[in-house]
Scaffold this active site. Structure first.
Site, PDB file in Angstrom:
ATOM      1  N   ASN A 121       0.847  -1.192   0.000  1.00 37.56           N
ATOM      2  CA  ASN A 121       0.000   0.000   0.000  1.00 37.56           C
ATOM      3  C   ASN A 121       0.876   1.233   0.000  1.00 37.56           C
ATOM      4  O   ASN A 121       2.047   1.174   0.368  1.00 37.56           O
ATOM      5  CB  ASN A 121      -0.900   0.029   1.240  1.00 37.56           C
ATOM      6  CG  ASN A 121      -0.127  -0.073   2.537  1.00 37.56           C
ATOM      7  OD1 ASN A 121       0.061  -1.173   3.065  1.00 37.56           O
ATOM      8  ND2 ASN A 121       0.339   1.045   3.067  1.00 37.56           N
ATOM      9  N   MET A 125       4.775  -0.277   5.265  1.00 37.89           N
ATOM     10  CA  MET A 125       4.550  -0.736   6.623  1.00 37.89           C
ATOM     11  C   MET A 125       4.354   0.433   7.584  1.00 37.89           C
ATOM     12  O   MET A 125       3.871   0.247   8.704  1.00 37.89           O
ATOM     13  CB  MET A 125       5.714  -1.603   7.084  1.00 37.89           C
ATOM     14  CG  MET A 125       5.406  -2.494   8.276  1.00 37.89           C
ATOM     15  SD  MET A 125       4.174  -3.773   7.941  1.00 37.89           S
ATOM     16  CE  MET A 125       5.168  -4.911   6.969  1.00 37.89           C
ATOM     17  N   THR A 130       4.083  -0.315  14.799  1.00 40.15           N
ATOM     18  CA  THR A 130       3.795   0.022  16.195  1.00 40.15           C
ATOM     19  C   THR A 130       4.248   1.423  16.555  1.00 40.15           C
ATOM     20  O   THR A 130       3.914   1.920  17.629  1.00 40.15           O
ATOM     21  CB  THR A 130       4.500  -0.951  17.166  1.00 40.15           C
ATOM     22  OG1 THR A 130       5.921  -0.787  17.047  1.00 40.15           O
ATOM     23  CG2 THR A 130       4.115  -2.395  16.884  1.00 40.15           C
ATOM     24  N   HIS A 484      10.941  -7.129  11.397  1.00 38.32           N
ATOM     25  CA  HIS A 484      12.169  -6.326  11.446  1.00 38.32           C
ATOM     26  C   HIS A 484      13.292  -7.057  10.705  1.00 38.32           C
ATOM     27  O   HIS A 484      14.226  -7.553  11.319  1.00 38.32           O
ATOM     28  CB  HIS A 484      12.577  -6.074  12.897  1.00 38.32           C
ATOM     29  CG  HIS A 484      11.558  -5.322  13.693  1.00 38.32           C
ATOM     30  ND1 HIS A 484      11.534  -5.332  15.083  1.00 38.32           N
ATOM     31  CD2 HIS A 484      10.529  -4.542  13.305  1.00 38.32           C
ATOM     32  CE1 HIS A 484      10.530  -4.583  15.511  1.00 38.32           C
ATOM     33  NE2 HIS A 484       9.903  -4.100  14.453  1.00 38.32           N
TER      34      HIS A 484
END
Length: 552
Positions: A121, A125, A130, A484
């Protein structure tokens, strides 16, 4: 079409490149492309900023590549529970908003990083992360970058990401969590690495409302819907969604170049050039050649090496040294008497917390910093007023009597190995027609010891808080869970075959090709890597600015 700068990838790293280059060289024409769709009118918004739940779910589904199916969001703890019960299957590995890098049964059988996933998208990310931005500890810092340059790049990265430690207000419960963690760990940690609120990429207004950082905040005005001509402060910037780069065009590449040392910003030039790229608008299938003076590939740590490999750019280290820190989760119930005692001692009023007053289950994030050798781990602690998974905890008792859950995530170092790698197929392709990826990734005996040591350290904190909730026992997450991924386009001091780019993220052997993202990080780390990756993009822009000035 001709452009000055082509940026492939629109996540936080691509956005950093675009923002800094546009400010440094406003007359430079910049084209940014991303294979995924726009999720919101404002490019790259974090999905947590979408207030309507139905719109948020639709955005998460649109990010799932070719697997755009509605399902309840799969959280990290839910996945941990599934692993523990032996119920882990391919269709529940990916978190909401992401999709697996390898999802075919015949490939999963030999995949050693089964949870490796990506989002597709605009905003990458950065629309789902977070937002944790801990500053790397001593052994997590890239050792061959001068300290002053390192600090300057990190200061700019924190500014771009809007990093704050005041995203969540102090409550009696948060005070109890901090004091409890401090009693266990502060004596082990250096004075500047004490237990503290997690630095988060977030803007907080005067009413305490949070706006989570995505690529939109980094892009600034460039994230707005495409304005009419003459209405933008950055008229030379264009963003195209649902547009895939199929390959880069090269000329003058010297495959037999000798290893050399980088002594200046412009020494890493061996005559190779990227002349342009073949891009495709996916909804229509229309292909176009783009001619660019500088090309920046900032897809992610998986798709950046995939594109280079597909383009015939295959240095020895490409896709190798794949690294991801192991992560262990456990969940405990915060003892009410612990909160009462600490609040009384600190002269705080005991909370009359209303669990229905918030829309987010997470109401605080805390940090036990990496500080080798005494604490060579990264502790990320989440305070929740709702259980993150189905448990046997009794319903809340009395007004404001919600059970408070503390989620403890502990990361440890993983050894860096050449043999841990992405394997690109020469014959098979993925759903986009790009080389299919599979993964070789194994823990050494030293890695397994690090995991056990991290579990022991985590258990000290769990025991200080209270009892572990049912189904919340310590669980080592499957490889790939953290998202990660590092090392696949790693930087190095010399072009000796063990790195892909120099310390300014310029690909060895090319005058005008740069990479960006977590893949450039060359060593093992435990902390969330986004802050480091943005800092390295900031640093790379110094060299790009010099290159652009030479062209004009």
């Amino acid at each position: 079409m001709n452009t000055d700068v082509l940026i492939i990838g629109s996540g936080p790293i691509g956005a950093t490149y675009a923002r800094i280059i546009a400010e440094q060289k406003p007359d430079a024409k910049i084209l940014m492309i991303d294979l995924g769709p726009r999720l919101t009118d404002k490019a790259g918004q974090h999905t947590k900023n979408i207030s309507n739940p139905a719109d948020m779910e639709a955005a998460l589904i649109k990010s799932q590549g070719n697997k755009q199916t509605a399902y309840p969001p799969i959280s990290v703890p839910q996945r941990a529970l599934a692993v523990q019960k032996g119920e882990l299957t391919a269709d529940i590995l990916a978190r909401a908003g992401t999709h697996l890098a390898t999802d075919q049964p015949e490939d999963l059988a030999k995949n050693q990083m089964p949870a490796a996933a990506m989002s597709s998208n605009v905003g990458g990310m950065g629309s789902h992360w977070t937002c944790a931005c801990p500053t790397p500890g001593n052994a997590e810092r890239i050792p061959f970058i001068p300290e002053a340059e390192y600090e300057a790049a990190f200061a700019k990265a924190k500014e771009l990401l809007c990093v704050t430690q005041n995203a969540f207000p102090e409550t009696p419960e948060s005070l109890a969590i901090m004091k409890t963690l401090g009693s266990v760990f502060n004596e082990k940690l250096g004075k500047d690495r004490q237990v503290q609120p997690m630095p988060l990429a977030c803007k907080v207004n005067e009413n305490g409302e949070r706006y989570w950082t995505g690529a939109d905040l980094i892009l600034g005005e460039m994230a707005a819907p495409q304005p009419q001509k003459g209405e933008s402060s950055f008229p030379n910037f264009e963003l195209r969604s649902e547009t895939l780069c199929r390959r880069l065009f090269t000329e003058g590449v010297q495959n037999d170049s000798k290893p050399k040392t980088q002594n200046s910003k412009l020494e890493n030039t061996e005559g190779g050039k990227i002349t342009g790229a073949l891009i495709e608008h996916l909804p229509t299938g229309k292909q176009e050649e783009i001619h660019a003076k500088i090309v920046i590939v900032a897809c992610d740590a998986l798709r950046t090496p995939q594109l280079l490999w597909a383009s015939g750019i295959r240095p020895k280290a490409l896709g190798h040294y794949l690294n991801e820190h192991p992560f262990i989760f456990t969940f405990v119930e915060l003892k009410e008497d612990l909160v009462d005692k600490i609040c009384r001692d600190a002269m705080h009023r005991v909370s009359t917390y209303n669990p229905n007053s918030r829309t987010e289950p997470t109401i605080g994030v805390f940090w036990v910093p990496f500080d080798a050798p005494h604490h060579p781990f990264h502790g990320q602690i989440m305070h929740m007023d709702l259980s993150p998974m189905k448990t046997t905890i009794a319903p809340p008792l009395g007004a404001g009597g919600a059970k408070h859950i503390v989620g403890l995530g502990w990361g440890c170092l993983k050894s860096v190995q050449y043999k841990d790698r992405i394997v690109f197929s020469k014959t098979k392709t993925d759903y986009l027609g790009m080389p299919k990826m599979n993964f070789k990734f194994q823990y050494t005996e030293g890695d397994k010891k690090n995991i056990e040591d991290a579990k022991k350290m985590q258990l000290q904190a769990a025991e200080a808080f209270g009892k572990v909730i049912k189904d919340g026992d310590q669980t080592v997450m499957p490889a790939g869970t953290s998202l990660h991924y590092q090392g696949t386009t790693r930087m190095g001091e010399t072009n000796d075959g063990t790195s892909v780019c120099d310390t300014y993220s310029q690909v060895w052997g090319f005058d005008n090709l740069f990479v960006g993202g977590n893949g450039v990080i060359p060593m093992s780390t435990t902390s969330n890597p986004t802050l480091t990756s943005v800092a390295m993009a900031v640093r790379a822009c110094e060299k790009i600015k010099t290159y652009l000035h030479q062209l004009y």
